[in-house]
Design a protein around this motif. Structure first.
Motif, mmCIF file in Angstrom:
data_model
loop_
_atom_site.group_PDB
_atom_site.id
_atom_site.type_symbol
_atom_site.label_atom_id
_atom_site.label_comp_id
_atom_site.label_asym_id
_atom_site.label_seq_id
_atom_site.Cartn_x
_atom_site.Cartn_y
_atom_site.Cartn_z
ATOM 1 N N THR A 39 15.846 -45.640 51.214
ATOM 2 C CA THR A 39 14.493 -46.204 51.271
ATOM 3 C C THR A 39 13.994 -46.331 52.706
ATOM 4 O OG1 THR A 39 15.430 -48.449 51.159
ATOM 5 C CG2 THR A 39 14.728 -47.438 49.090
ATOM 6 N N ASP A 40 14.902 -46.527 53.647
ATOM 7 C CA ASP A 40 14.495 -46.616 55.052
ATOM 8 C C ASP A 40 13.945 -45.288 55.564
ATOM 9 O OD1 ASP A 40 15.146 -49.254 55.255
ATOM 10 O OD2 ASP A 40 17.092 -48.932 56.246
ATOM 11 N N THR A 41 14.390 -44.184 54.976
ATOM 12 C CA THR A 41 13.979 -42.866 55.474
ATOM 13 C C THR A 41 12.984 -42.164 54.563
ATOM 14 O OG1 THR A 41 15.914 -41.843 54.398
ATOM 15 C CG2 THR A 41 16.157 -42.535 56.690
ATOM 16 N N LYS A 42 12.696 -42.733 53.389
ATOM 17 C CA LYS A 42 11.722 -42.112 52.481
ATOM 18 C C LYS A 42 10.325 -42.245 53.074
ATOM 19 C CE LYS A 42 12.952 -41.824 47.563
ATOM 20 N NZ LYS A 42 12.474 -40.462 47.383
ATOM 21 N N ASN A 43 9.608 -41.139 53.148
ATOM 22 C CA ASN A 43 8.265 -41.173 53.707
ATOM 23 C C ASN A 43 7.182 -41.059 52.646
ATOM 24 O OD1 ASN A 43 8.570 -38.521 52.973
ATOM 25 N ND2 ASN A 43 8.557 -37.706 55.065
ATOM 26 N N ASP A 44 7.550 -41.317 51.414
ATOM 27 C CA ASP A 44 6.568 -41.327 50.325
ATOM 28 C C ASP A 44 7.016 -42.359 49.301
ATOM 29 O OD1 ASP A 44 8.487 -40.135 48.459
ATOM 30 O OD2 ASP A 44 8.113 -38.245 49.484
ATOM 31 N N ARG A 45 6.232 -42.523 48.252
ATOM 32 C CA ARG A 45 6.548 -43.531 47.232
ATOM 33 C C ARG A 45 7.034 -42.888 45.939
ATOM 34 N NH1 ARG A 45 7.828 -48.174 49.051
ATOM 35 N NH2 ARG A 45 7.513 -48.973 46.938
ATOM 36 N N ARG A 46 7.539 -41.660 46.030
ATOM 37 C CA ARG A 46 8.107 -41.061 44.829
ATOM 38 C C ARG A 46 9.328 -41.856 44.369
ATOM 39 N NH1 ARG A 46 9.046 -34.888 46.245
ATOM 40 N NH2 ARG A 46 9.682 -35.889 48.196
ATOM 41 N N PRO A 47 9.591 -41.882 43.059
ATOM 42 C CA PRO A 47 10.725 -42.669 42.557
ATOM 43 C C PRO A 47 12.055 -42.235 43.168
ATOM 44 C CG PRO A 47 9.322 -41.943 40.747
ATOM 45 C CD PRO A 47 8.858 -41.209 41.976
ATOM 46 N N ILE A 48 12.960 -43.178 43.288
ATOM 47 C CA ILE A 48 14.347 -42.860 43.617
ATOM 48 C C ILE A 48 14.987 -42.273 42.365
ATOM 49 C CG2 ILE A 48 16.592 -43.846 44.215
ATOM 50 C CD1 ILE A 48 14.975 -45.982 45.792
ATOM 51 N N ARG A 49 15.642 -41.134 42.513
ATOM 52 C CA ARG A 49 16.199 -40.435 41.348
ATOM 53 C C ARG A 49 17.717 -40.387 41.466
ATOM 54 N NH1 ARG A 49 14.718 -35.269 39.897
ATOM 55 N NH2 ARG A 49 14.446 -35.925 37.727
ATOM 56 N N ILE A 50 18.377 -40.823 40.393
ATOM 57 C CA ILE A 50 19.844 -40.872 40.341
ATOM 58 C C ILE A 50 20.308 -40.029 39.160
ATOM 59 C CG2 ILE A 50 21.865 -42.355 40.061
ATOM 60 C CD1 ILE A 50 20.218 -44.644 41.257
ATOM 61 N N TRP A 51 21.292 -39.164 39.406
ATOM 62 C CA TRP A 51 21.862 -38.309 38.358
ATOM 63 C C TRP A 51 23.305 -38.724 38.140
ATOM 64 C CZ3 TRP A 51 22.891 -32.329 38.898
ATOM 65 C CH2 TRP A 51 23.149 -31.785 37.627
ATOM 66 N N SER A 52 23.633 -39.098 36.912
ATOM 67 C CA SER A 52 24.988 -39.481 36.536
ATOM 68 C C SER A 52 25.543 -38.420 35.600
ATOM 69 C CB SER A 52 24.988 -40.851 35.848
ATOM 70 O OG SER A 52 26.268 -41.186 35.360
ATOM 71 N N ILE A 53 26.607 -37.729 36.050
ATOM 72 C CA ILE A 53 27.202 -36.658 35.250
ATOM 73 C C ILE A 53 28.715 -36.669 35.443
ATOM 74 C CG2 ILE A 53 26.717 -34.975 37.119
ATOM 75 C CD1 ILE A 53 26.491 -32.820 34.925
ATOM 76 N N PRO A 54 29.506 -36.715 34.412
ATOM 77 C CA PRO A 54 29.153 -36.724 32.997
ATOM 78 C C PRO A 54 28.730 -38.118 32.536
ATOM 79 C CG PRO A 54 31.522 -36.837 33.217
ATOM 80 C CD PRO A 54 30.984 -36.693 34.617
ATOM 81 N N SER A 55 27.930 -38.140 31.496
ATOM 82 C CA SER A 55 27.461 -39.433 30.978
ATOM 83 C C SER A 55 28.545 -40.150 30.196
ATOM 84 C CB SER A 55 26.240 -39.229 30.075
ATOM 85 O OG SER A 55 26.603 -38.576 28.875
#
Length: 280
Positions: A99-115
Motif C-alpha cells: 500500500t505504501d508503493t501503490k500509486n492508484d486505488r485499484r483493489p489489492i488482489r490475493i491469489w491462494s492456490i491450491p484452495s
C-alpha cells in the motif's frame, strides 16, 4: 468379477500421463494409493482392464474422466491458521509495503492456490479483518483456485469438522462460524469474500487469465512437482504478479532453489519472495 491388477508398466504409463496433465509426480511409495484409486475408476467405468481404461482416459474428448481421476488423486488436507506466521507477515509487513508503493486505488488482489477445502483463503480473510487496519481503507479481492472440482465445491460450502478449526481461538469460532450437528459452517459474509475457481497451474492456456496480483499464497503444493514443473509454476507466478508483488511458499519450499526471477525478502515474521519492482 476378475480382480483388476495394475502392473509395473501400467503404473509407469499412468504416472507419465498424469504428470504431463497436472505436473504431479507419483513416487513408488505412493503405489498403493495410486493403484487403489485407479482400480476404483476402472470399475466405475466398467472397463475390462487398465489398458482399456487408459485408452478411454486418453481419448476422452470432454475431459470429464480425467477430472474425476484428478479429484481422487489429489490430497487436500489442511486446517485453519496453518503456518500462521505467514499470515502475520501478510498483515504486519507485506501489505503495508504494497500500500505504501501503490500509486492508484485499484483493489489489492490475493491469489491462494491450491484452495483445498477453503481453510487457507478463509484464514486470510479472517486475518485481514482481525489484524490489518488497512482493511478499512482498501478493497481486497481474494481468488482461490484448485485443480480439484470436488474440493472447490466443498470450499464454497465452507463446512468444517472440529479438526479443521482446532487451532482457531474460541472467540473467532463464535464470531465467524455457525455451529452445526457435525461441525461448523463459516458465515455467509466470509464465503462471499472469496471467489473460487478451477485451474491447472501448469496449463499455460488456463493460467494466462490470472494477472495483476499483489500476493500469491502457494504453500505445500510445489513439493509434489518435479524441478521442471516447479520452474513452470514459478514462471506462472512471475507473470501473474504485479511488479513488487510477493509469493508465500510453504516452510519446506524455497523459491531460491527453483527460480532466479524473485528476490528473497526477510521480514521479521518470515521469508517470502518478491517480484522485482522493475522487470529483469
Amino acid at each position: 468379477m476378475t480382480k483388476t491388477l495394475i502392473n509395473d508398466e501400467d503404473f509407469r504409463k499412468f504416472g507419465e500421463y498424469f504428470y504431463r496433465k497436472t505436473g504431479i509426480q507419483f513416487e513408488v511409495s505412493k503405489r498403493y494409493f495410486v493403484d487403489k484409486r485407479l482400480i476404483e475408476r476402472i470399475n466405475a467405468t466398467q472397463s475390462d482392464n487398465f489398458l482399456n481404461y487408459f485408452m478411454m482416459l486418453r481419448f476422452d474428448s470432454d475431459g470429464l474422466e480425467l477430472q474425476k481421476l484428478v479429484n481422487l488423486m489429489t490430497v487436500n488436507e489442511t486446517y485453519f491458521f496453518r503456518e500462521a506466521y505467514q499470515f502475520d507477515c501478510l498483515v504486519n509487513s507485506i501489505l503495508n509495503e504494497i500500500t505504501d508503493t501503490k500509486n492508484d486505488r485499484r483493489p489489492i488482489r490475493i491469489w491462494s492456490i491450491p484452495s483445498a477445502s477453503g481453510e487457507e483463503p478463509y484464514s486470510i480473510v479472517i486475518y485481514l479483518l482481525e489484524h490489518w487496519p488497512g482493511i478499512e481503507q482498501w478493497d481486497v479481492e481474494i481468488i482461490s483456485s484448485d485443480i480439484d472440482t470436488d474440493i472447490i465445491a466443498s470450499a464454497k460450502r465452507g463446512h468444517y469438522t472440529d479438526r479443521s478449526v482446532q487451532h482457531l481461538p474460541k472467540y473467532l469460532l463464535r464470531k465467524y462460524f455457525v455451529p452445526k450437528n457435525d461441525g461448523f459452517q463459516i458465515c455467509d459474509d466470509l464465503r462471499d469474500a472469496v471467489e473460487f475457481t478451477r485451474v491447472n497451474l501448469i496449463d499455460p492456456m488456463e493460467v494466462r487469465a490470472y494477472r495483476e496480483f499483489d500476493v500469491i499464497f502457494c504453500r505445500n503444493l510445489l513439493i509434489y512437482f518435479d524441478d521442471l514443473s516447479r520452474r513452470q509454476a514459478a514462471d506462472t507466478f512471475y507473470d501473474a504478479l504485479n511488479p513488487g508483488g510477493f509469493v508465500c511458499l510453504g516452510h519446506s519450499e524455497s523459491m531460491s532453489r527453483i527460480s532466479s526471477l524473485f528476490r528473497v525478502r526477510k521480514f521479521p515474521e518470515g521469508i517470502v519472495y518478491q517480484k522485482p519492482k522493475e522487470d529483469i
